[in-house]
Design an enzyme around this catalytic site. Structure first.
Site, PDB file in Angstrom:
ATOM      1  N   LEU A 184       0.686  -1.295  -0.026  1.00  0.00           N
ATOM      2  CA  LEU A 184       0.059   0.007  -0.131  1.00  0.00           C
ATOM      3  C   LEU A 184       0.741   1.373   0.043  1.00  0.00           C
ATOM      4  CD1 LEU A 184      -2.802  -1.061   2.724  1.00  0.00           C
ATOM      5  CD2 LEU A 184      -2.710  -1.097   0.127  1.00  0.00           C
ATOM      6  N   HIS A 192      -3.360   4.312  -2.597  1.00  0.00           N
ATOM      7  CA  HIS A 192      -4.426   3.385  -1.718  1.00  0.00           C
ATOM      8  C   HIS A 192      -5.028   4.115  -0.843  1.00  0.00           C
ATOM      9  CE1 HIS A 192      -1.412   0.346  -3.354  1.00  0.00           C
ATOM     10  NE2 HIS A 192      -2.534  -0.237  -3.999  1.00  0.00           N
TER      11      HIS A 192
HETATM   12  P1  AMP Z   1      -3.610  -2.146  -7.036  1.00  0.00           P
HETATM   13  O1  AMP Z   1      -3.172  -2.593  -5.354  1.00  0.00           O
HETATM   14  O2  AMP Z   1      -2.423  -1.802  -7.678  1.00  0.00           O
HETATM   15  O3  AMP Z   1      -4.340  -3.289  -7.695  1.00  0.00           O
HETATM   16  O4  AMP Z   1      -4.282  -0.944  -6.893  1.00  0.00           O
HETATM   17  C1  AMP Z   1      -5.623  -0.918  -5.795  1.00  0.00           C
HETATM   18  C2  AMP Z   1      -6.479   0.119  -6.435  1.00  0.00           C
HETATM   19  O5  AMP Z   1      -5.610   1.488  -6.172  1.00  0.00           O
HETATM   20  C3  AMP Z   1      -6.869   0.529  -7.690  1.00  0.00           C
HETATM   21  O6  AMP Z   1      -8.066   1.006  -7.919  1.00  0.00           O
HETATM   22  C4  AMP Z   1      -5.776   1.528  -8.399  1.00  0.00           C
HETATM   23  O7  AMP Z   1      -6.076   1.927  -9.507  1.00  0.00           O
HETATM   24  C5  AMP Z   1      -5.611   2.259  -7.215  1.00  0.00           C
HETATM   25  N1  AMP Z   1      -4.294   2.996  -7.377  1.00  0.00           N
HETATM   26  C6  AMP Z   1      -2.973   2.486  -7.533  1.00  0.00           C
HETATM   27  N2  AMP Z   1      -1.958   3.701  -7.503  1.00  0.00           N
HETATM   28  C7  AMP Z   1      -2.751   4.630  -7.468  1.00  0.00           C
HETATM   29  C8  AMP Z   1      -2.534   5.995  -7.516  1.00  0.00           C
HETATM   30  N3  AMP Z   1      -1.133   6.649  -7.716  1.00  0.00           N
HETATM   31  N4  AMP Z   1      -3.599   7.061  -7.215  1.00  0.00           N
HETATM   32  C9  AMP Z   1      -4.911   6.593  -7.224  1.00  0.00           C
HETATM   33  N5  AMP Z   1      -5.114   5.326  -7.025  1.00  0.00           N
HETATM   34  C10 AMP Z   1      -4.340   4.499  -7.396  1.00  0.00           C
END
Ligand code: AMP
Length: 273
Positions: free
Chosen positions: A30, A34
């Site tokens: 995270l 996140h």
């Molecule tokens: P992940 O753990 O990479 O699957 O991401 C989980 C959620 O966090 C997904 O909805 C991603 O789009 C969101 N997320 C990841 N990086 C960012 C970021 N830099 N800004 C905003 N949301 C993010």
């Protein structure tokens, strides 16, 4: 904060909740991106539930499922500090049985951009998100605009299956140097990290051009490729929100998306116009 580690735990926990439930699905490792989704959920709902699950079905055979960063203890501390009510962190075996039904996302939306190189990726994403929705029964679910194609496909699934969940897409959170936060940024060495800044710089440049009234996609895409010339660009293209290729920008309807490799690391960024 409750830690739920299997399907029975989350089903029992969900039955105890009254009022609105916000749900934030993640693969862990995270970061502040996140956390921004968790905070949005906490502001808008009575309860916030986060999942941490590295989902095998969305990784291709030669992708980084095995080496994807797993930092559960640190993640749980961050969730506790942020103040969410519960974290669901199941094992792979508790989420999947043998020879499960698979998902066919709409070809038009899922075979372009990320789906062009990763044919099974979005099938796996929708499969796990639907399972997680069935368990958490969220009033609202929070996704980052950074994974633009993903959030658009989840919205499409919610519409097509008449799911009773509101999809909330949240703005991209960036590091101080402008690079969009990603769990995979830790793979970048110092030199690669500097090179990677061409991506947010290109996003900013395109943003300025559009503000100055330049809406011609051929011109903007050429400009973007010039700005990204030192990287291995997978795409730097304009699409509509239903993921059709466009030649002219329409405000509130278009997205500019970049995927580029820096060394071995593939990075995503985009601009919702
Ligand atoms: P992940 O753990 O990479 O699957 O991401 C989980 C959620 O966090 C997904 O909805 C991603 O789009 C969101 N997320 C990841 N990086 C960012 C970021 N830099 N800004 C905003 N949301 C993010």
């Amino acid at each position: 904060m409750q830690l739920l580690q299997n399907v029975h735990d989350i089903q029992t926990y969900r039955q105890t909740l009254n009022g609105s439930v916000g749900f934030v699905p993640t693969m862990g490792a995270l970061h502040k991106g996140h956390l921004s989704l968790m905070r949005a959920s906490m502001e808008q709902n009575q309860h916030t539930l986060v999942s941490i699950f590295v989902n095998p079905t969305q990784f291709g055979e030669n992708e980084d499922f095995g080496s994807y960063p797993r930092t559960l203890e640190q993640d749980l501390s961050l969730c506790r500090e942020t103040g969410v009510d519960a974290v669901f962190a199941p094992s792979v075996d508790s989420m999947y049985s043998k020879d499960e039904m698979s998902f066919n996302p709409p070809r038009g939306m899922a075979s372009v951009l990320e789906g062009a190189d990763r044919p099974h990726h979005f099938g796996g994403v929708l499969q796990i998100v639907l399972k997680l929705f069935m368990l958490s029964k969220p009033t609202r679910a929070y996704f980052g605009q950074k994974d633009a194609q993903q959030v658009l496909l989840i919205q499409k699934m919610v519409n097509d299956l008449f799911l009773d969940t509101h999809v909330v897409s949240c703005p991209i959170v960036r590091d101080e140097d402008g690079l969009a936060l990603s769990s995979r940024n830790i793979y970048l060495n110092t030199q690669e990290r500097k090179q990677a800044l061409a991506i947010p710089n290109t996003i900013q440049r395109i943003h300025r051009e559009i503000e100055q009234g330049k809406y011609d996609v051929a011109y903007l895409e050429k400009l973007a490729l010039e700005n990204l010339k030192d990287l291995e660009v997978c795409y730097a293209s304009f699409y509509s929100r239903s993921l059709g290729k466009i030649t002219h920008i329409t405000l509130n309807e278009s997205i500019f998306l970049i995927a580029a490799k820096v060394g071995k690391v593939r990075l995503l960024d985009n601009l919702w116009i």
